[in-house]
Design a protein around this motif. Structure first.
Motif: not given
Length: 189
Positions: A97-99, A102, A104, A111, A113, A175
């Protein structure tokens, strides 16, 4: 008994002891009527002569028999895995995570990770997280909360062994962090 006999008896006893000791260790070979051979330590007949056997061969080994304690100097730590073995073991180490790609929205620039592998990361190993090319201090928990400005960001992680050798690096994940503008939907005068 006279005093002269005592030294003679003592001498005879000491002479007889080695003969008894030798005779106890003798081995006799008996050939039975059916042709089978038997070895025994019992003298089969009064005139039987012992068989002269070759000396036994003794081979020393490090193999322990059940119930035998290991010598203290033989106990060793298991060999340290090579970087190649560690790469094979942690080949699925990745940012989860994140993809990739992606976006946000409205996360107040926070965020999370996450990273990991199917095998648990060993306590002596270190993960270095790179955000936008710069190394970050991260905990050993497998996650980090980042405070980031709006825009595009990239993250990847390196797994290092206890000797600080790089074992594997994750793919780079790109991301985006986006916030609604404070000026958006503002009433007009």
């Amino acid at each position: 008994m006279r005093k002269g006999w005592i030294p003679v008896l003592v001498s005879l006893v000491f002479l007889a002891i080695p003969l008894v000791a030798v005779s106890e260790g003798d081995i006799y070979k008996i050939v039975n009527p059916d042709g089978s051979i038997t070895f025994t330590d019992q003298k089969p007949s009064p005139g039987a002569e012992p068989v002269q056997l070759r000396p036994l061969s003794i081979v020393e080994t490090d193999i322990q028999t059940p119930g035998q304690a290991a010598p203290e100097d033989v106990v060793a730590d298991p060999p340290e895995p090579t970087p190649r073995e560690l790469r094979r073991q942690f080949r699925d180490f990745a940012i989860t995570q994140p993809k990739n790609e992606e976006t946000f929205w409205g996360v107040e620039n926070q965020v999370t990770v996450l990273w990991g592998a199917s095998q648990p990361i060993q306590p002596e190993m270190v993960v270095i997280l790179y955000v936008n090319g710069k190394a970050q201090d991260v905990s050993e928990s497998g996650s980090a909360i980042l405070s980031l400005e709006r825009g595009e960001h990239q993250v990847y992680a390196e797994l290092r062994d206890e000797n600080n050798r790089r074992i594997i690096t994750t793919e780079t994940v790109r991301f985006f962090v986006k916030q609604h503008s404070a000026n958006f939907n503002r009433p007009r005068n």
